[in-house]
Enzyme design. Structure first.
Site, PDB file in Angstrom:
ATOM      1  N   ASP A 125      10.206 -18.928  51.663  1.00  0.00           N
ATOM      2  CA  ASP A 125       9.682 -18.102  52.744  1.00  0.00           C
ATOM      3  C   ASP A 125       8.734 -17.037  52.187  1.00  0.00           C
ATOM      4  O   ASP A 125       9.150 -16.163  51.429  1.00  0.00           O
ATOM      5  CB  ASP A 125      10.854 -17.438  53.468  1.00  0.00           C
ATOM      6  CG  ASP A 125      10.423 -16.663  54.711  1.00  0.00           C
ATOM      7  OD1 ASP A 125       9.228 -16.722  55.072  1.00  0.00           O
ATOM      8  OD2 ASP A 125      11.280 -16.004  55.313  1.00  0.00           O
ATOM      9  N   ASP A 135       2.031 -17.395  57.036  1.00  0.00           N
ATOM     10  CA  ASP A 135       3.479 -17.460  56.972  1.00  0.00           C
ATOM     11  C   ASP A 135       3.935 -18.902  56.805  1.00  0.00           C
ATOM     12  O   ASP A 135       3.612 -19.761  57.628  1.00  0.00           O
ATOM     13  CB  ASP A 135       4.071 -16.863  58.251  1.00  0.00           C
ATOM     14  CG  ASP A 135       5.586 -16.819  58.245  1.00  0.00           C
ATOM     15  OD1 ASP A 135       6.172 -16.640  57.158  1.00  0.00           O
ATOM     16  OD2 ASP A 135       6.187 -16.957  59.323  1.00  0.00           O
TER      17      ASP A 135
END
Length: 473
Positions: free
Chosen positions: A153, A351
């Site tokens: 992430d 992201d």
């Protein structure tokens, strides 16, 4: 007069001939304004074999990146014979986007943020919702090493995994691999409250508790999932060759709301992120390629090894209220080589955990209109979930999909792969893989569907993010 008419006729014929020749030349050179794709590439038959790329075997600092539903995933018990629940994927994606918007919102006051970070209870809206977590890597933790599947992430800093024994008043959710047991590792050590990394938790909006000698932590996510535990140091092994001692991570003994995965690998910009902790070896540089479909694998590579010569870079911009995210400035979007009328500069974050790119309302409306114009020959169908522009490709053998390109600050133009333009539910529902934000001041998010097949490079010392085509090869 007759001679003049003949001359005009010859000129017109030559002009038309040149136009046809120019069009043919563009077709021959591949300079078409659309992607011609085969239906078989969008709708592969199942079950499919796992296809491994050569890059991971040739670069010691690379990890396989796999889709958690694919045949290469250790979390997929039936090896891709079960289709993913797309509605659930998009529901969780919307929850992640909502939590990102909340964290980066200008509407939150400094007092709100301080009260969140100092709370003795979990900051339920301060952490970033994990969302669906499409892509996982396997990392060895401990001595002897314990292989664990972690979601990676770019919007989070703290790496964490579930640890035995689960707390007296806590629980551990079911995961595919055995839960890590610190008592079985000779290299495990707790982090004390006096550690500067313990102090850094509070500055990042994480709960810090030093009533005991150890540094406890708690991270609450926007969907009410959470991990509570203590900081520790441990040996991390990448690809059986690169070994790092004393990596700080979270040992979670009370965890809730996650599915199957063992934890998370934090790739954000903060001091406790994995790239920051391994900067002496990798110089805070990493890259990844997300595979085009579940049966293929991509890679997560640390360091500058294997970077493409065709990488185009754009500067990293500051992200308000967050030191973790990588910010980008979008200065233009084009469809079929036509520049859209959008705000001159749109601040965004890139992201890895968000699935669908979110755009400002006006920019999304312009993109949707231009895309619909180029897709007028195809049968439309009802929208689904957060996606409102969908088509029925039943019976189609090939489709012409208009090219979509993003222009970033610094003159970098990135053309999306065809798979980065579409989100496929099934043959009768294939949608434009973008959505609009609810408000003009919500941050734009460049999601992982749009990043597929590209090599995406994060260069910390250079303060830039790069893109190159064909990154999984």
């Amino acid at each position: 007069m007759k001679n003049m008419l003949n001359i005009i006729t010859i000129i017109i014929c030559l002009w038309l001939s040149w136009g046809r020749a120019d069009g043919a030349q563009k077709r021959e050179s591949g300079e078409l304004s659309f992607h011609r794709i085969q239906a078989s590439s969008l709708f592969p038959s199942l079950p499919a074999p796992c296809v491994l790329p050569p890059r991971v075997s040739n670069t010691k600092s690379s990890l396989h990146v796999v889709n958690r539903h694919g045949p290469c995933s250790s979390l997929s018990s039936k090896k891709a014979t079960i289709s993913p629940d797309h509605d659930e994927i998009l529901r969780l994606d919307q929850a992640r986007v909502k939590s990102i918007h909340s964290k980066l919102s200008k509407k939150l006051t400094a007092r709100d943020r301080l009260s969140q970070s100092q709370s003795t209870v979990l900051p339920a809206t301060d952490g970033i919702t994990l969302g669906y977590g499409n892509y996982i890597v396997t990392v060895g933790i401990g001595t002897p090493k314990h292989d664990l599947s972690l979601v990676f992430d770019t919007g989070s800093d703290l790496t964490w995994t579930q640890c035995e024994p689960c707390g007296r008043n806590g629980t551990c959710y079911p995961q595919k691999e055995p839960i890590f047991n610190p008592s079985s590792s000779s290299s495990f050590s707790n982090v004390s409250c006096s550690s500067p990394f313990c102090d850094s938790l509070a500055s990042q909006g994480r709960v810090k508790n030093c009533l005991a000698p150890n540094c406890d932590y708690g991270v609450g996510y926007g969907d009410r999932s959470f991990t509570i535990g203590f900081l520790a140091t441990e040996k991390f092994t990448l690809a059986n060759s690169d070994v790092f001692d004393n990596v700080i991570f979270g040992c979670g003994v009370n965890n809730k709301g996650f599915i199957g995965i063992a934890g998370l690998l934090g790739l954000g910009r903060g001091k406790v992120s994995f790239p920051s902790q391994t900067a002496m070896t990798y110089n805070n540089i990493f890259s990844y390629c997300l595979p085009s479909s579940p049966e293929y694998t991509g890679h997560l590579t640390f360091g500058s090894a294997g970077l493409s010569n065709s990488v185009k870079y754009t500067p990293i911009s500051a992200v308000p209220y967050s030191a973790s995210f990588y910010g980008l400035d979008i200065v233009g979007i084009s469809v079929d080589d036509k520049q859209l009328e959008i705000p001159s500069t749109t601040g965004a974050v890139i992201d890895s955990g968000t699935v669908i790119t979110r755009l400002p309302p006006m920019a999304y409306a312009a993109l949707r209109t231009a895309f619909k114009e180029k897709m007028s020959n195809y049968k439309t169908t009802l929208g689904r979930s957060i996606l409102d522009t969908c088509y029925d490709f039943t019976g189609q053998e090939t489709m012409n999909i208009p090219k979509v390109s993003f222009s970033f600050k610094g003159g970098t133009v990135v053309e999306l792969d065809s798979i980065g333009v579409l989100y496929v539910f099934n043959k009768s529902t294939v949608c434009l893989a973008f959505a609009g934000n609810n408000n003009d001041d919500d941050v734009t998010i460049f999601g992982n569907v749009q990043q597929k097949t590209m090599q995406v490079v994060y260069d910390g010392p250079g303060g830039r993010v790069g893109f190159a085509p064909n990154g999984c090869m």
